[in-house]
Scaffold this motif. Structure first.
Motif, mmCIF file in Angstrom:
data_model
loop_
_atom_site.group_PDB
_atom_site.id
_atom_site.type_symbol
_atom_site.label_atom_id
_atom_site.label_comp_id
_atom_site.label_asym_id
_atom_site.label_seq_id
_atom_site.Cartn_x
_atom_site.Cartn_y
_atom_site.Cartn_z
ATOM 1 N N GLY A 212 0.807 -1.211 0.000
ATOM 2 C CA GLY A 212 0.000 0.000 0.000
ATOM 3 C C GLY A 212 0.842 1.263 0.000
ATOM 4 O O GLY A 212 2.017 1.263 0.382
ATOM 5 N N HIS A 213 0.228 2.351 -0.472
ATOM 6 C CA HIS A 213 0.893 3.643 -0.467
ATOM 7 C C HIS A 213 -0.147 4.752 -0.529
ATOM 8 O O HIS A 213 -1.311 4.523 -0.866
ATOM 9 C CB HIS A 213 1.858 3.770 -1.662
ATOM 10 N N ASN A 214 0.303 5.965 -0.202
ATOM 11 C CA ASN A 214 -0.515 7.165 -0.378
ATOM 12 C C ASN A 214 0.416 8.280 -0.837
ATOM 13 O O ASN A 214 1.369 8.639 -0.138
ATOM 14 C CB ASN A 214 -1.222 7.554 0.922
ATOM 15 N N ARG A 215 0.156 8.821 -2.028
ATOM 16 C CA ARG A 215 0.995 9.865 -2.608
ATOM 17 C C ARG A 215 0.124 11.061 -2.965
ATOM 18 O O ARG A 215 -0.903 10.900 -3.644
ATOM 19 C CB ARG A 215 1.725 9.341 -3.844
ATOM 20 N N VAL A 216 0.541 12.227 -2.500
ATOM 21 C CA VAL A 216 -0.202 13.468 -2.731
ATOM 22 C C VAL A 216 0.752 14.488 -3.333
ATOM 23 O O VAL A 216 1.886 14.645 -2.865
ATOM 24 C CB VAL A 216 -0.806 14.009 -1.425
ATOM 25 N N PHE A 217 0.288 15.182 -4.379
ATOM 26 C CA PHE A 217 1.149 16.146 -5.067
ATOM 27 C C PHE A 217 0.285 17.268 -5.622
ATOM 28 O O PHE A 217 -0.843 17.041 -6.079
ATOM 29 C CB PHE A 217 1.895 15.466 -6.217
ATOM 30 N N GLY A 218 0.825 18.511 -5.569
ATOM 31 C CA GLY A 218 0.101 19.601 -6.198
ATOM 32 C C GLY A 218 0.645 20.969 -5.866
ATOM 33 O O GLY A 218 1.412 21.148 -4.922
ATOM 34 N N PRO A 219 0.233 21.991 -6.653
ATOM 35 C CA PRO A 219 0.691 23.361 -6.445
ATOM 36 C C PRO A 219 -0.282 24.154 -5.570
ATOM 37 O O PRO A 219 -1.448 23.787 -5.394
ATOM 38 C CB PRO A 219 0.697 23.923 -7.863
ATOM 39 N N ASP A 220 0.217 25.248 -5.028
ATOM 40 C CA ASP A 220 -0.642 26.245 -4.398
ATOM 41 C C ASP A 220 0.001 27.605 -4.606
ATOM 42 O O ASP A 220 1.167 27.708 -4.996
ATOM 43 C CB ASP A 220 -0.863 25.952 -2.911
ATOM 44 N N PHE A 221 -0.754 28.665 -4.368
ATOM 45 C CA PHE A 221 -0.229 30.006 -4.573
ATOM 46 C C PHE A 221 -0.951 30.987 -3.651
ATOM 47 O O PHE A 221 -2.046 30.716 -3.136
ATOM 48 C CB PHE A 221 -0.397 30.452 -6.030
ATOM 49 N N GLU A 222 -0.324 32.126 -3.463
ATOM 50 C CA GLU A 222 -0.948 33.267 -2.796
ATOM 51 C C GLU A 222 -0.591 34.515 -3.583
ATOM 52 O O GLU A 222 0.586 34.767 -3.866
ATOM 53 C CB GLU A 222 -0.480 33.400 -1.350
ATOM 54 N N TRP A 223 -1.598 35.297 -3.906
ATOM 55 C CA TRP A 223 -1.426 36.517 -4.702
ATOM 56 C C TRP A 223 -2.040 37.666 -3.931
ATOM 57 O O TRP A 223 -3.205 37.601 -3.532
ATOM 58 C CB TRP A 223 -2.100 36.330 -6.069
ATOM 59 N N ARG A 224 -1.253 38.714 -3.715
ATOM 60 C CA ARG A 224 -1.734 39.917 -3.032
ATOM 61 C C ARG A 224 -1.734 41.070 -4.039
ATOM 62 O O ARG A 224 -0.753 41.816 -4.142
ATOM 63 C CB ARG A 224 -0.847 40.249 -1.837
ATOM 64 N N PRO A 225 -2.832 41.251 -4.787
ATOM 65 C CA PRO A 225 -2.869 42.327 -5.781
ATOM 66 C C PRO A 225 -2.895 43.712 -5.156
ATOM 67 O O PRO A 225 -2.612 44.698 -5.835
ATOM 68 C CB PRO A 225 -4.156 42.042 -6.562
ATOM 69 N N SER A 226 -3.257 43.806 -3.863
ATOM 70 C CA SER A 226 -3.278 45.099 -3.179
ATOM 71 C C SER A 226 -3.130 44.857 -1.688
ATOM 72 O O SER A 226 -3.142 43.712 -1.218
ATOM 73 C CB SER A 226 -4.597 45.834 -3.460
ATOM 74 N N ASP A 227 -2.998 45.943 -0.926
ATOM 75 C CA ASP A 227 -2.920 45.833 0.526
ATOM 76 C C ASP A 227 -4.184 45.231 1.120
ATOM 77 O O ASP A 227 -4.162 44.680 2.221
ATOM 78 C CB ASP A 227 -2.709 47.223 1.155
ATOM 79 N N LYS A 228 -5.299 45.340 0.423
ATOM 80 C CA LYS A 228 -6.594 44.930 0.968
ATOM 81 C C LYS A 228 -7.045 43.551 0.508
ATOM 82 O O LYS A 228 -8.021 43.016 1.040
ATOM 83 C CB LYS A 228 -7.665 45.967 0.592
ATOM 84 N N ASP A 229 -6.380 42.968 -0.477
ATOM 85 C CA ASP A 229 -6.865 41.726 -1.079
ATOM 86 C C ASP A 229 -5.807 40.634 -1.035
ATOM 87 O O ASP A 229 -4.627 40.884 -1.291
ATOM 88 C CB ASP A 229 -7.272 41.966 -2.537
ATOM 89 N N THR A 230 -6.270 39.425 -0.728
ATOM 90 C CA THR A 230 -5.422 38.241 -0.759
ATOM 91 C C THR A 230 -6.182 37.126 -1.469
ATOM 92 O O THR A 230 -7.324 36.815 -1.093
ATOM 93 C CB THR A 230 -5.038 37.782 0.652
ATOM 94 N N ILE A 231 -5.577 36.538 -2.480
ATOM 95 C CA ILE A 231 -6.188 35.443 -3.234
ATOM 96 C C ILE A 231 -5.298 34.221 -3.069
ATOM 97 O O ILE A 231 -4.091 34.284 -3.315
ATOM 98 C CB ILE A 231 -6.337 35.800 -4.719
#
Length: 741
Positions: A415-434
């Motif tokens: 048996g095995h369990n493999r997890v893979f993937g990207p993530d990101f954080e984008w701050r287009p302004s002082d007030k917004d976080t995506i």
């Protein structure tokens, strides 16, 4: 939204040009020079080394005031030499008898006590910093503060400090070895610093050397530049920390009250090695690491809970680079690695790229979470495995993209369990976080169907996706979140107990603030959540929740929310209406950290799929009769009433569950304490189940790896004669010493 559309949306956001948010207004740079002479860290500021040090006297009140001039004076000095970074403070106080300065263990500096220190961004990335804070009794607090993952006080560092209370306030000296800091190879170096003072009185007053705009979505980004650092050491620091433990335990042979059989003295030992080949890289290796906990977890009520409960990580080996394993979908939960035989970990930085990787052999034990859309189960992990975790994060100004991978390879039974993937954080302004994340999981379950029905060697493949947009300004805040987790998604090294769902959330709120009065912040809001099953069976939960939170005098916070909710149990969908809330306050040093949580109204009996009415009440707080003694209380009660015939008045008590815990700590100095803990659980449902555990521990700690622990424990449970009888006893000794070069 289909998983293909979701993945394309995440990919579109992640590959868009990542514009950095507009730079915040910066204070002028601090020009620092080498110490003019030696500095002895003793709480006095008359050493030759402080002459000519950079002096700062401008501080701003950022809470409750909005970056206004501080009402009390603070003076700070900064300097350095070939081995250390130094900071000193003169915290003037017009009423020094009201300084809140209790003794406590390392990291025990609650918000309702006085403390201060430095927050250092040594990589000049404006996102992550190390915190070095001290209270007037020289109790140290160190942590990682991240604009990405928040504050985490689990990591510990080697550093020194001294504090003294005087007639005009209190003074503090801090000495931080450059070997405890991570910085790039550059000449000259550019650090950033936040100088901080916490002064709770009628309100919690917080002072910084810079202004912190309330409509900003970041904290470390406002740190002030330090210029003039040259010729810093390049690394090659080694810490070798061997340990030895001894445990003498006894266990009941046939249930509570039966004869206690002694299993003999269990002797154990191992070694931890940390090597810093340069100033940005840490390599950790361990053989037979000691993962024993010297304090029990606070018990939680699990009666009528559908999903597994979360307990925080406390084991030292996993804490280096822990913030890098923090992602929106918790794909890494290191407590799933239950009993490592050995482990190796590397953490470092290359230009604007940070990385961490961990490999270990897990002997097994404990439980594995079996997730589902309506509830989760547990299965015994009676097999060993090899585990690997890694994440690479590349920064673009105040934004980043990263990739995470985890792997557990089961030994013996397959048996095995493999997890893979990207993530990101984008701050287009002082007030917004995506933020966004997409994970793909490939699993072959172990071939052990006797432990779990799905553990028959089957193949499982699925995904998990996350997207969030958060906006915060002086007047309005709103947040949208979407989570899509496939039914066959498994994360054996993470914590995601609910799968097979699509979870949508939206919140909007309005801020009202006042500079004077008993109430300083009022925040009404409205929230919507809907959870649907991915198999097309419909709604699992739908919630409409107006609420309000209030900040005021005595460092108080009150939040009350009314929830109208549809919730599924089995194939039935129930309409419920209930209230949930929390009140926290710290009126003084004697009575502090008081928190009262409550839930009352309609509740579902998930086991029998029927509607009931009940409540959950929880109270915690700290009483300090003297500066040396702290009494911490945690108590909670949950109950549920149902209709005897299935309809009509709900007059039948289905269950009552209680948890009570008292921890008494007498701290002799900032290095030594004696702690007593008593904890009781009592559940009345078709009979009665009651347990009681107690422990006593003496600790002496020179630093976080040079320690002596001596403890005893006693566990009891309700016997057939309705008495609490012993089920186990133990005596525990641990000695560890850190050799540094």
């Amino acid at each position: 939204m289909s998983k293909i559309a979701f993945a394309l949306a995440l990919l579109g956001l992640a590959t868009s040009p990542l514009r950095a948010q507009a730079p915040a207004e910066e204070a002028g740079a601090i020009h620092i020079t080498r110490a003019a002479g030696p500095i002895e860290v003793d709480g006095n500021l008359d050493d030759p080394g402080w002459k000519g040090a950079a002096r700062l006297e401008t501080f701003y009140e950022t809470n409750p005031g909005d970056s206004i001039p501080a009402a009390v004076k603070t003076v700070a000095w900064l300097t350095y030499d070939d081995r250390f970074f130094y900071a000193a403070f003169d915290f003037l106080d017009p009423d020094p008898k009201n300084i809140r300065a209790p003794y406590g263990d390392h990291d025990d500096t609650p918000s309702y006590t006085d403390y201060g220190g430095v927050i250092l961004d040594t990589t000049n990335d404006g996102k992550t910093a190390e915190m070095f804070l001290v209270n007037p009794r020289n109790v140290q607090y160190d942590a990682i503060s991240s604009d990405v993952s928040g504050e985490d006080n689990s990591p510990d560092f080697f550093w020194d400090s001294a504090a003294r209370i005087g007639p005009g306030g209190w003074r503090l000296e801090i000495r931080i070895p450059f070997s405890s800091l991570r910085y790039n190879k550059a000449e000259p170096q550019i650090f950033r610093v936040l100088l901080y003072r916490n002064r709770p009185r009628d309100f919690r007053y917080q002072y910084f050397n810079v202004k912190l705009p309330r409509d900003s979505s970041c904290f470390i980004c406002h740190a002030q530049r330090i210029e003039g650092l040259t010729g810093l050491p390049s690394g090659n620091h080694v810490v070798l920390a061997p340990y030895a433990t001894a445990m003498d335990s006894q266990q009941a042979t046939a249930g509570p009250g039966s004869r206690l059989a002694r299993s003999g003295v269990d002797l154990n030992g191992g070694v931890d090695l940390k090597w810093n080949p340069n100033a940005v890289t840490a390599v950790d290796a361990t053989i037979n690491p000691d993962f024993s906990q010297v304090e029990s977890d606070v018990a939680q009520i699990s009666t009528n809970e559908r999903f597994a409960l979360f307990f925080p990580e406390k084991r030292p080996f996993f804490l280096e680079g822990l913030d890098l394993f923090s992602t929106p979908l918790q794909a890494v939960y290191t407590r799933t690695i239950t009993s490592p035989r050995w482990g190796v970990r590397a953490t470092g930085e290359l230009a604007d790229t940070r990385y961490t990787a961990l490999v270990a052999e897990d002997r097994g034990g404990g439980s594995v979470i079996l997730p589902g859309p309506l509830d989760s189960g547990l299965a015994d992990q009676d097999f060993s495995s090899r585990v690997a975790l890694g994440r690479v994060r590349h920064d673009f100004g105040s934004s980043f993209v990263s990739v995470l991978a985890t792997d557990r390879e089961v030994e013996g039974v397959g048996g095995h369990n493999r997890v893979f993937g990207p993530d990101f954080e984008w701050r287009p302004s002082d007030k917004d976080t995506i933020r966004g994340q997409f994970l793909f999981a490939s699993t072959q379950t172990p071939n052990q169907p006797a432990l779990a029905a799905e553990w028959d060697g089957r193949q499982l493949r699925s995904h998990a996706g996350y997207a969030n947009w958060n906006h915060s300004s002086l007047t309005w805040d709103w947040s949208f979140e979407y989570v899509d987790v496939g039914d066959d998604y498994r994360s054996d090294l993470g914590f995601l107990p609910q799968v097979g769902v699509r979870n949508s959330f939206f919140s909007v709120g309005r801020n009202y603030r006042w500079e004077n009065g008993l109430v300083r912040h009022l925040h009404p809001y409205f929230r919507i959540r809907e959870i649907e099953a991915t198999d097309g069976s419909g709604v699992i939960q739908r919630r409409l929740a107006p609420g309000i939170d209030v900040e005021g005098a005595w460092n108080s916070f009150l939040e009350i929310e009314h929830r109208d909710e549809k919730v599924r149990a089995g194939n039935k969908l129930f309409d419920t209406s209930y209230y949930i809330g929390v009140l926290t306050l710290s009126p003084s040093q004697t009575v502090g950290g008081v928190e009262f949580d409550f839930t009352f109204g309609d509740a579902v009996d998930f086991a029998s799929q029927r509607l009931g009415r009940g409540a959950t009440l929880a109270l915690s707080g700290t009483l300090r009769p003297t500066d040396h003694l702290a009494l911490q209380l945690n108590g909670s009660r949950r109950w549920l009433d149902v209709a005897p015939t299935g309809t009509g008045p709900k007059t039948l008590r289905l269950f009552t569950a209680d948890v009570a815990r008292l921890k008494a700590t007498y701290t002799f100095t900032s290095r030594a304490f004696l702690r007593l803990i008593g904890q009781q659980t009592d559940v009345r449902q078709d009979g009665r189940t009651e347990t009681f555990s107690s422990s006593a521990l003496f600790a002496y700690k020179i630093n976080w790896q040079t320690v002596l622990f001596l403890g005893v424990g006693d566990d009891r449970a309700l016997s057939e004669t309705d008495r609490l009888e012993p089920t186990g006893r133990e005596v525990f000794l641990k000695v560890s010493y850190a050799f540094q070069r």
